[in-house]
Design an enzyme around this catalytic site. Structure first.
Site, PDB file in Angstrom:
ATOM      1  N   GLY A 218       0.830  -1.197   0.000  1.00 15.21           N
ATOM      2  CA  GLY A 218       0.000   0.000   0.000  1.00 15.21           C
ATOM      3  C   GLY A 218       0.866   1.249   0.000  1.00 15.21           C
ATOM      4  N   SER A 219       0.375   2.305   0.636  1.00 17.32           N
ATOM      5  CA  SER A 219       1.035   3.613   0.557  1.00 17.32           C
ATOM      6  C   SER A 219       2.371   3.688   1.291  1.00 17.32           C
ATOM      7  CB  SER A 219       0.103   4.692   1.092  1.00 17.32           C
ATOM      8  OG  SER A 219      -1.017   4.831   0.238  1.00 17.32           O
ATOM      9  N   THR A 220       2.744   2.665   2.074  1.00 24.30           N
ATOM     10  CA  THR A 220       4.080   2.687   2.681  1.00 24.30           C
ATOM     11  C   THR A 220       5.157   2.686   1.599  1.00 24.30           C
ATOM     12  OG1 THR A 220       4.168   0.268   2.893  1.00 24.30           O
ATOM     13  CG2 THR A 220       3.300   1.516   4.776  1.00 24.30           C
TER      14      THR A 220
END
Length: 488
Positions: A218-220
């Site tokens: 995801g956005s990590t």
């Protein structure tokens, strides 16, 4: 008569040669193969006939040891707080030889059979004392380990904590877990039954999710894309990049949107810092396409992607403990690159890999080799080996690390204030990766480090198959681990 004697003598010589060859094959060439054969009960009795060394946490508390037993095996393995430390210790069994964790990576040292312990074996031979296995002192902090385990509770997930400046693994938790004591007994039928039950359990409790399970980050993963952009020299934290309320994936009709309106920016643009703070999908998807897969892939590889990472051990100490390789796709169409750049599509990571990304940012762009064992001691407490910190790579400059830190601090101050810790600067990136049929659930992520100005701990947490954001599902777990570490 003389001819008959010569023939008999020749036959005897041939038989002695055959006997010598067969003995050599059995005792030397096939020795390891025969010792490892599960049908060889003598090898098992020999292995259990001496006390296997203990495994210790960083404070000296014993998490695995061998206790005397009143049976043919002489000693039985026992694990204190078995489920808590199972991802670290692994298990040791007389009937199930698929050992894991430190029990496997340091097996020859624990059993006392390592060449590093030859002087100890020599002394035991001449003094008549019992040969004992080496003691393994790990870097695991019991308080941080317990905090992560308690916070994960019944959730399906994993948490890893690393000391950024050294690479020492301070905590490694995987849930649901299992109790290695169930596999350490000497009742083989009972142990086999327990093993079959555990291995057939749909929740897969014996899987170490921290090192052996891949998840979409995801956005990590936007931290990796941002690092790539900063390293080109063409972007700064205040550089305005394309964003917008929606973005049509190239060559498709699929519309990519943002979780919050702040991620849309203004007039179709947003600063790189705000794109990170508000986790703008439209901004990072377009940024990834603009940078190209080669540049992002190069950065990802420097951080450990596309290779198995050694957690512990060598072929001489046992079976090396290796992670599964995290992946970032290359040679893909722009629509797939856009998705990969926001941690979806074909981008997958282990929790340990994500902890290494956070640790590299925390350590001025220097990525340290992760280690799990601090020291190995023989039975007389003399040091057999001591782990030294080793640089794994330098994926980006200290200046880039400083800017990434600034942007990750903005995640807390601008978007997720619930992740703040009183009196401490915290740098964070959350992630929410859609999974399952029709993207019906998510893998909730958070990575971060603290204190941001002098990092002591870098953390990665994933919670699998939930229905809420990373900040809400994984954030409190990270915060609990950081608070425990900073309280010491």
């Amino acid at each position: 008569m003389n001819r008959s004697l010569r023939q008999l003598f020749t036959i005897v010589i041939i038989l002695f040669v055959i006997l010598g060859m067969s003995t050599t094959i059995i005792t030397a060439i096939r020795a390891n193969q025969l010792n490892q054969d599960p049908r060889n009960t003598r090898a098992l009795y020999h292995e259990y006939g001496a006390p296997r060394g203990s495994i210790l946490a960083s404070d000296g508390s014993v998490i695995a040891k061998s206790d005397p037993s009143n049976d043919a095996f002489s000693y039985q393995r026992s694990y204190s707080d078995g489920p808590l430390y199972a991802p670290v210790t692994g298990f040791f069994s007389i009937s199930q030889r698929g050992w894991s964790g430190i029990e496997a990576s340091r097996s020859s040292l624990l059993s006392g059979q390592s060449d590093q312990l030859i002087w100890q074996r020599f002394k035991s031979l001449f003094t008549g004392q019992e040969n004992k296995g080496a003691t393994i002192e790990t870097s695991i902090d019991p308080k941080i380990q317990q905090a992560a385990y308690n916070a994960l509770g019944s959730l399906d997930g994993a948490a890893v904590a690393i000391e950024p400046k050294t690479g020492r693994i301070l905590a490694m938790v995987s849930t649901p877990s299992y109790d290695p004591n169930q596999l350490a007994g000497h009742n083989t039928s009972e142990v086999n039954e327990n093993y079959n039950t555990l291995s057939s359990d749909q929740t897969n409790p014996m899987l170490n999710r921290a090192t052996s399970q891949l998840y979409p980050p995801g956005s990590t993963f936007k931290t990796v894309v941002a690092a790539t952009a900063l390293e080109t020299g063409q972007y700064q934290t205040d550089t305005q990049i394309p964003a917008g309320a929606s973005y049509t994936l190239p060559g498709t009709t699929v519309q990519l949107t943002n979780a919050t309106s702040q991620g849309d920016g203004s007039d179709g643009k947003i600063s790189l810092e705000d794109a990170m703070a508000y986790s703008s999908n439209t901004a990072f998807a377009q940024l990834g396409v603009a940078l190209g897969d080669e540049k992002i892939s190069s950065m990802a590889k420097k951080l450990g992607f596309d290779s198995s990472i050694t957690v512990d051990g060598t072929s001489s100490s046992g079976t090396p403990w290796m992670t599964v390789a995290s992946k970032f796709p290359t040679d893909v169409s722009d629509d797939k690159l856009a998705l990969a750049s926001i941690g979806q599509g074909d981008t997958v990571v282990t929790p340990l890999q994500n902890a290494l990304i956070a640790a590299a940012i925390a350590n001025d762009g220097k990525l340290m080799q992760p280690t799990l064992v601090d020291c190995v001691r023989s039975s007389d407490l003399s040091v057999v080996s001591q782990t030294k910190s080793e640089e794994m790579s330098r994926p980006f400059s200290a200046d880039t690390a400083d800017k990434l830190t600034q942007m990750m601090e903005a995640v807390v101050t601008k978007e997720d204030p619930e992740l703040a810790i009183d009196g401490v600067q915290v740098a964070v990136k959350t992630g929410t990766a859609q999974i399952g049929e029709n993207n019906g659930s998510v893998d909730a992520w958070v990575i971060g480090f603290a204190p941001a100005d002098n990092p002591k701990i870098a953390v990665s947490v994933v919670v699998h198959n939930v229905d809420t954001y990373g900040a809400l599902a994984a954030g409190p777990i990270m915060k609990a681990m950081m608070q425990e570490a900073l309280a010491e």
